[in-house]
Design a protein around this motif. Structure first.
Motif, PDB file in Angstrom:
ATOM      1  N   PRO A 111      72.934  53.350 -39.711  1.00 58.57           N
ATOM      2  CA  PRO A 111      72.880  54.552 -40.549  1.00 58.57           C
ATOM      3  C   PRO A 111      71.489  54.742 -41.135  1.00 58.57           C
ATOM      4  CG  PRO A 111      74.891  53.316 -40.983  1.00 58.57           C
ATOM      5  CD  PRO A 111      74.055  52.472 -40.079  1.00 58.57           C
ATOM      6  N   GLY A 112      70.971  55.946 -40.999  1.00 53.67           N
ATOM      7  CA  GLY A 112      69.619  56.213 -41.482  1.00 53.67           C
ATOM      8  C   GLY A 112      68.544  55.860 -40.472  1.00 53.67           C
ATOM      9  N   GLY A 113      68.943  55.371 -39.309  1.00 46.14           N
ATOM     10  CA  GLY A 113      67.988  55.074 -38.256  1.00 46.14           C
ATOM     11  C   GLY A 113      67.468  53.655 -38.241  1.00 46.14           C
ATOM     12  N   GLY A 114      67.794  52.858 -39.263  1.00 53.05           N
ATOM     13  CA  GLY A 114      67.341  51.476 -39.316  1.00 53.05           C
ATOM     14  C   GLY A 114      65.883  51.379 -39.743  1.00 53.05           C
ATOM     15  N   SER A 115      65.443  50.165 -39.987  1.00 51.15           N
ATOM     16  CA  SER A 115      64.053  49.945 -40.396  1.00 51.15           C
ATOM     17  C   SER A 115      63.549  48.634 -39.819  1.00 51.15           C
ATOM     18  CB  SER A 115      63.933  49.909 -41.920  1.00 51.15           C
ATOM     19  OG  SER A 115      64.660  48.825 -42.453  1.00 51.15           O
ATOM     20  N   GLY A 116      62.274  48.597 -39.514  1.00 58.57           N
ATOM     21  CA  GLY A 116      61.658  47.395 -38.975  1.00 58.57           C
ATOM     22  C   GLY A 116      61.784  47.290 -37.470  1.00 58.57           C
ATOM     23  N   ILE A 117      60.972  46.381 -36.911  1.00 60.25           N
ATOM     24  CA  ILE A 117      60.965  46.134 -35.475  1.00 60.25           C
ATOM     25  C   ILE A 117      61.323  44.675 -35.235  1.00 60.25           C
ATOM     26  CG2 ILE A 117      59.522  46.056 -33.396  1.00 60.25           C
ATOM     27  CD1 ILE A 117      57.779  48.209 -34.682  1.00 60.25           C
ATOM     28  N   ALA A 118      62.273  44.433 -34.358  1.00 58.14           N
ATOM     29  CA  ALA A 118      62.642  43.068 -33.980  1.00 58.14           C
ATOM     30  C   ALA A 118      61.735  42.605 -32.851  1.00 58.14           C
ATOM     31  CB  ALA A 118      64.097  43.017 -33.543  1.00 58.14           C
ATOM     32  N   VAL A 119      61.168  41.423 -33.009  1.00 55.20           N
ATOM     33  CA  VAL A 119      60.300  40.840 -31.988  1.00 55.20           C
ATOM     34  C   VAL A 119      60.749  39.402 -31.743  1.00 55.20           C
ATOM     35  CG1 VAL A 119      58.374  42.300 -32.748  1.00 55.20           C
ATOM     36  CG2 VAL A 119      58.565  39.948 -33.618  1.00 55.20           C
ATOM     37  N   ALA A 158      59.689  31.893 -43.214  1.00 53.51           N
ATOM     38  CA  ALA A 158      59.214  33.024 -44.022  1.00 53.51           C
ATOM     39  C   ALA A 158      57.974  33.676 -43.419  1.00 53.51           C
ATOM     40  CB  ALA A 158      58.916  32.567 -45.447  1.00 53.51           C
ATOM     41  N   THR A 159      57.303  32.986 -42.505  1.00 57.02           N
ATOM     42  CA  THR A 159      56.144  33.561 -41.820  1.00 57.02           C
ATOM     43  C   THR A 159      56.489  34.004 -40.404  1.00 57.02           C
ATOM     44  OG1 THR A 159      55.315  31.468 -40.895  1.00 57.02           O
ATOM     45  CG2 THR A 159      54.656  32.021 -43.152  1.00 57.02           C
ATOM     46  N   ASP A 171      56.451  47.964 -41.148  1.00 57.11           N
ATOM     47  CA  ASP A 171      55.371  48.778 -40.585  1.00 57.11           C
ATOM     48  C   ASP A 171      53.997  48.156 -40.779  1.00 57.11           C
ATOM     49  OD1 ASP A 171      57.248  50.600 -39.775  1.00 57.11           O
ATOM     50  OD2 ASP A 171      56.924  51.990 -41.450  1.00 57.11           O
ATOM     51  N   ASP A 172      53.859  47.250 -41.739  1.00 58.26           N
ATOM     52  CA  ASP A 172      52.591  46.566 -41.975  1.00 58.26           C
ATOM     53  C   ASP A 172      52.528  45.221 -41.271  1.00 58.26           C
ATOM     54  OD1 ASP A 172      51.583  48.600 -43.702  1.00 58.26           O
ATOM     55  OD2 ASP A 172      52.818  47.790 -45.337  1.00 58.26           O
ATOM     56  N   LEU A 173      53.502  44.954 -40.414  1.00 56.28           N
ATOM     57  CA  LEU A 173      53.631  43.693 -39.679  1.00 56.28           C
ATOM     58  C   LEU A 173      53.861  42.506 -40.591  1.00 56.28           C
ATOM     59  CD1 LEU A 173      50.981  44.105 -36.824  1.00 56.28           C
ATOM     60  CD2 LEU A 173      53.298  45.019 -37.001  1.00 56.28           C
ATOM     61  N   ALA A 174      54.453  42.758 -41.738  1.00 55.65           N
ATOM     62  CA  ALA A 174      54.888  41.684 -42.629  1.00 55.65           C
ATOM     63  C   ALA A 174      56.294  41.255 -42.224  1.00 55.65           C
ATOM     64  CB  ALA A 174      54.873  42.146 -44.075  1.00 55.65           C
ATOM     65  N   VAL A 175      56.582  39.973 -42.364  1.00 54.13           N
ATOM     66  CA  VAL A 175      57.891  39.444 -41.981  1.00 54.13           C
ATOM     67  C   VAL A 175      58.926  39.806 -43.040  1.00 54.13           C
ATOM     68  CG1 VAL A 175      59.207  37.347 -41.478  1.00 54.13           C
ATOM     69  CG2 VAL A 175      56.819  37.548 -40.724  1.00 54.13           C
ATOM     70  N   GLU A 222      68.155  30.707 -33.741  1.00 52.67           N
ATOM     71  CA  GLU A 222      69.403  30.489 -32.994  1.00 52.67           C
ATOM     72  C   GLU A 222      70.536  31.348 -33.564  1.00 52.67           C
ATOM     73  OE1 GLU A 222      69.356  28.664 -30.215  1.00 52.67           O
ATOM     74  OE2 GLU A 222      67.243  28.227 -30.554  1.00 52.67           O
ATOM     75  N   GLY A 223      70.204  32.548 -33.955  1.00 55.35           N
ATOM     76  CA  GLY A 223      71.195  33.503 -34.451  1.00 55.35           C
ATOM     77  C   GLY A 223      71.519  33.374 -35.917  1.00 55.35           C
ATOM     78  N   ALA A 224      71.049  32.317 -36.580  1.00 56.50           N
ATOM     79  CA  ALA A 224      71.338  32.107 -37.999  1.00 56.50           C
ATOM     80  C   ALA A 224      70.195  32.640 -38.836  1.00 56.50           C
ATOM     81  CB  ALA A 224      71.564  30.638 -38.295  1.00 56.50           C
ATOM     82  N   GLU A 225      70.510  33.381 -39.873  1.00 58.47           N
ATOM     83  CA  GLU A 225      69.502  33.949 -40.729  1.00 58.47           C
ATOM     84  C   GLU A 225      68.846  32.854 -41.567  1.00 58.47           C
ATOM     85  OE1 GLU A 225      69.664  38.188 -42.394  1.00 58.47           O
ATOM     86  OE2 GLU A 225      70.553  36.928 -43.952  1.00 58.47           O
ATOM     87  N   GLN A 226      67.509  32.728 -41.425  1.00 53.52           N
ATOM     88  CA  GLN A 226      66.775  31.686 -42.130  1.00 53.52           C
ATOM     89  C   GLN A 226      65.808  32.238 -43.175  1.00 53.52           C
ATOM     90  OE1 GLN A 226      67.475  28.512 -41.885  1.00 53.52           O
ATOM     91  NE2 GLN A 226      69.016  28.908 -40.332  1.00 53.52           N
ATOM     92  N   PHE A 227      65.545  33.536 -43.113  1.00 53.99           N
ATOM     93  CA  PHE A 227      64.691  34.145 -44.117  1.00 53.99           C
ATOM     94  C   PHE A 227      65.004  35.629 -44.219  1.00 53.99           C
ATOM     95  CE2 PHE A 227      60.885  36.708 -45.071  1.00 53.99           C
ATOM     96  CZ  PHE A 227      60.653  36.266 -46.373  1.00 53.99           C
ATOM     97  N   VAL A 228      65.091  36.117 -45.481  1.00 51.84           N
ATOM     98  CA  VAL A 228      65.207  37.546 -45.754  1.00 51.84           C
ATOM     99  C   VAL A 228      64.296  37.847 -46.922  1.00 51.84           C
ATOM    100  CG1 VAL A 228      66.707  39.451 -46.414  1.00 51.84           C
ATOM    101  CG2 VAL A 228      67.606  37.621 -44.979  1.00 51.84           C
ATOM    102  N   ALA A 229      63.385  38.795 -46.732  1.00 41.92           N
ATOM    103  CA  ALA A 229      62.462  39.159 -47.802  1.00 41.92           C
ATOM    104  C   ALA A 229      63.220  39.821 -48.934  1.00 41.92           C
ATOM    105  CB  ALA A 229      61.381  40.100 -47.269  1.00 41.92           C
TER     106      ALA A 229
END
Length: 376
Positions: free
Chosen positions: A38-46, A79-80, A357-361, A367-374
């Protein structure tokens, strides 16, 4: 099977931006280009970043730390944007490696699964290095290559890579022996000329360690190991793009020559993420002022670089986003010879970094588990 969405607007897949969301399930990528959030999402997954040369960070020196240190380092690396790394050990007395290799062996096991970036093995930077180019390594601890001794050292822990000087007596034989064991050999801290470097590459060496730092200097009629590596197909050119070890122009020129063989490393030490002060690199004392980490004589001693900053720096030099990401993902994965690392596509292991958009993490999955969220 429980699936989750990342809520991104696009994903970088094989060098191309694919619009839409990414869906992850059971540790793997279930779908890319899914219907937008919803809203188009944000960020780029790499693909998740990889760092194959890192001595420590956030107060942790890998040569002397324990599992608690690896936990702190793994969380800080996530985190990086780093999802996998090789703790790197600087040249030290042989006895110093015993506890360090036991600790990294435990850290590479399932004991630390789910805690930040994964340990992929260890990188021994030395002790078989040139006394002419010690850099921050203690000259008194440098050793002449000895195949039995080196293989015995590798038997003590999960050694995945070794940096050595191939021109030393027995150096080329050591390259062959390590390659036969499946250990990646990188030429570094070396006075090798181009002919010797190419002989090492013929024997199986596959990389150069921190280009233009601590090795025979390039010259028009004596290009040395750096010149040989830059033009040799199949040889990975590792570089510290912190604008301290290399001027931006030098880094970009090397990238333009090596292209898909150009691999970012940080060579970070325990001061990374800590600020100015006095720190250690193995047994050596290092003073940090701003972006520089130096011995008392001014010799550079590792860095305070992080991989996300290295990506931004390379992109700022002129590399496209896809090229800069490749240098932190697919290039090191190819060097390690692991086809499941450094990629983001349907069916791949979900080691993913999300950039704004600024290439900040802003988010990291291991392995599919969330290890960092800003924190927003």
């Amino acid at each position: 099977m429980s699936a989750s969405r990342l809520g991104v607007r696009a994903a970088l897949v094989d060098g191309e931006l694919v619009p839409g969301d990414v869906v992850v399930a059971d540790g793997r990528v279930l779908e890319v280009g899914a219907s937008p959030a919803p809203g188009g999402g944000s960020g780029i997954a790499v693909p998740g970043f990889l760092d194959l040369h890192i001595n420590g960070l956030v107060g942790v020196d890998f040569l002397s730390t324990d599992l608690d240190g690896y936990r702190a380092a793994g969380a800080a690396l996530a985190a990086t944007g780093v999802t996998g790394y090789l703790p790197t050990f600087i040249t030290s007395p042989l006895g110093d490696y015993d506890d360090a290799l036991r600790a990294v062996g435990a850290a590479a096991s399932d004991e630390l699964a789910g805690i930040g970036a994964r340990v992929l093995g260890v990188h021994l930077e030395g002790p078989y290095l040139s006394p002419r180019w010690p850099g921050a390594h203690d000259p008194e601890q440098l050793r002449t290559p000895d195949v039995d001794e080196a293989l015995g050292l590798c038997d003590r822990g999960p050694v995945r890579m070794m940096t050595l000087a191939p021109e030393l007596p027995g150096g080329l034989d050591l390259v062959s022996a390590l390659t036969a064991r499946g250990i990646v050999v990188s030429c570094g801290h070396t006075d090798a000329d181009a002919a010797t470097a190419n002989a090492a590459f013929d024997r199986g060496a596959r990389a150069i360690t921190h280009l233009y730092n601590a090795h025979r200097r390039w010259a028009p009629r004596d290009p040395g190991v750096g010149g040989a590596a830059l033009v040799r197909p199949g040889v990975t050119v590792q570089a510290i793009v912190d604008h301290v070890h290399l001027a931006p122009e030098a880094a970009y020129a090397a990238f333009l020559t090596a292209r898909e063989r150009f691999s970012l490393v940080t060579d970070a030490m325990e001061a990374a993420g800590q600020g100015d002060g006095t720190y250690r690199l193995g047994r050596r004392e290092v003073a940090v002022h701003g972006a520089s980490a130096e011995l008392s004589d001014g010799t550079l001693a590792g860095s305070v670089l992080t991989m996300d900053a290295a990506v931004r720096n390379l992109h700022g030099c002129g590399a496209t986003l896809a090229e800069a990401i490749w240098a932190a993902t697919a290039a090191p994965a190819r060097l390690l010879g692991d086809p499941e690392l450094g990629i983001l596509r349907t069916g791949a292991r979900a080691n993913i970094t999300v950039l704004d958009d600024d290439l900040a993490v802003v988010r990291t999955l291991v392995e599919g588990a969330e290890q960092f969220v800003a924190i927003a």
